[in-house]
Design a protein around this motif. Structure first.
Motif, PDB file in Angstrom:
ATOM      1  N   ARG A  31       0.834  -1.191   0.000  1.00 27.81           N
ATOM      2  CA  ARG A  31       0.000   0.000   0.000  1.00 27.81           C
ATOM      3  C   ARG A  31       0.874   1.249   0.000  1.00 27.81           C
ATOM      4  NH1 ARG A  31      -5.024   1.093   2.296  1.00 27.81           N
ATOM      5  NH2 ARG A  31      -5.208  -1.060   2.816  1.00 27.81           N
ATOM      6  N   HIS A  42      -1.213  -0.618  -4.707  1.00 26.68           N
ATOM      7  CA  HIS A  42      -1.178  -1.531  -3.565  1.00 26.68           C
ATOM      8  C   HIS A  42      -2.259  -2.584  -3.742  1.00 26.68           C
ATOM      9  CE1 HIS A  42      -4.570   1.020  -2.504  1.00 26.68           C
ATOM     10  NE2 HIS A  42      -4.964   0.044  -1.704  1.00 26.68           N
ATOM     11  N   ASP A  99      -5.000  -4.746  -1.092  1.00 25.53           N
ATOM     12  CA  ASP A  99      -5.479  -4.847   0.288  1.00 25.53           C
ATOM     13  C   ASP A  99      -5.258  -6.297   0.705  1.00 25.53           C
ATOM     14  OD1 ASP A  99      -6.204  -2.224  -0.022  1.00 25.53           O
ATOM     15  OD2 ASP A  99      -8.321  -2.647  -0.354  1.00 25.53           O
ATOM     16  N   HIS A 103      -4.290  -1.958  -7.095  1.00 27.15           N
ATOM     17  CA  HIS A 103      -5.178  -0.846  -7.453  1.00 27.15           C
ATOM     18  C   HIS A 103      -4.596   0.465  -6.913  1.00 27.15           C
ATOM     19  CE1 HIS A 103      -6.821  -2.520  -3.641  1.00 27.15           C
ATOM     20  NE2 HIS A 103      -7.081  -1.261  -3.330  1.00 27.15           N
ATOM     21  N   ARG A 155     -14.612  -3.422   5.189  1.00 24.61           N
ATOM     22  CA  ARG A 155     -13.881  -4.698   5.146  1.00 24.61           C
ATOM     23  C   ARG A 155     -14.325  -5.590   6.283  1.00 24.61           C
ATOM     24  NH1 ARG A 155      -8.496  -2.430   3.948  1.00 24.61           N
ATOM     25  NH2 ARG A 155      -8.964  -0.666   2.613  1.00 24.61           N
TER      26      ARG A 155
END
Ligand SMILES: O=C(O)CCC(=O)C(=O)O
Ligand SMILES: [Fe+2]
Length: 263
Positions: free
Chosen positions: A22, A169, A171, A236, A258
């Protein structure tokens, strides 16, 4: 509407490792003739998809779920999105944090705010915050209902102008699990969301027809869902927007819901 998928187009075996942390930056590795391999030249998704939304299969894999995104351009009505944007801008405790990029701490080029269980990424430790803003708790419940998924945490990002961004990055923190479902709501100024394949690539069984580097503008009030093996195989980002560098009216808020597993 389903946006998928012609026959397997190409071999896209990668060359060297870049997990895409990230906030990091990594150059795409191209194959000759791959029109979307150049990091500067992402393929734009068709207007029909941007207007109506739908599911886009990014890639199929051996022994893993598909990597895909779903886009709902009008998830929130305009009045609701307008109100949510203003309230969150004024009422959340936005902070600029320091994040670890290749061994060094840098100020993140955006502000953030966290709700839910404790969460750590790239040297940033977000403390538990169980006092959800009521508007956000309501949206979380609607997402749980609509997507038939669980969410226990939310990272809010504030991009103050086109100068703010999030680098390439995935997730892919362990606490999110290997195949997280991430629901991402956009409010305010429209910014481009880009996805590209990681530099170490698996032997994909099938890739989407737009290639390995795509982008779509995320509309005010829209919902984007990232699913399956996307965080394993794709990166992304929201790159800087030169046209809105000095524009104080170009703020954008992004809400990424999340499910974070406790350590
Ligand atoms: O702002 C966005 O649309 C993406 C944010 C993001 O990728 C993240 O917070 O992990
Ligand atoms: Fe992300």
């Amino acid at each position: 509407m389903n946006f998928s998928v012609p026959p397997p187009p190409m071999s896209i075996a990668g060359k060297e490792g870049d997990g895409g942390s990230r906030g990091g930056n990594s150059a795409a590795v191209g194959t000759p003739g791959d029109r979307s391999s150049d990091a500067e030249q992402p393929a734009d998704l068709p207007d029909e998809f941007l207007q109506l939304g739908g599911n886009l299969l990014l890639s199929k894999h051996y022994h893993e779920p598909d990597s895909s995104i779903s886009y709902f351009p009008n998830f929130l009505s305009k009045p609701e999105a307008d109100n949510l944007f203003q309230v969150l801008l004024n009422e959340l405790e936005w902070r600029q944090r320091d994040t670890l990029v290749r061994g060094e701490y840098h100020r993140e080029p955006r502000l953030t705010c966290w709700f839910g269980v404790p969460y750590t990424y790239s040297g940033v430790e977000l403390q538990a915050n169980h006092v959800w803003h009521p508007l956000l708790a309501d949206i979380k419940d609607r997402l749980v209902h609509n997507l038939d998924a669980s969410f226990n945490s939310l990272l809010c990002n504030l991009y103050r102008s086109g100068r703010d961004s999030i680098g390439w990055h995935a997730d892919d923190e362990k606490s999110l699990g290997r195949y997280p479902l991430i629901a991402s709501i956009s409010l305010g100024y429209e910014r481009q969301f880009e996805v590209k394949t990681k530099r170490i690539q698996p032997k994909f069984r099938q890739l989407n027809e737009w290639g390995r580097h795509l982008r779509l503008p995320l509309r005010h009030g829209s919902l984007l869902v990232m699913r399956g093996a996307m965080q394993v195989h794709w990166l992304h980002s929201v790159p800087k927007d030169q046209l809105a560098f000095n524009s104080p009216t170009a703020s954008r808020i992004n809400l990424t819901f999340r499910y974070t597993h406790p350590d």
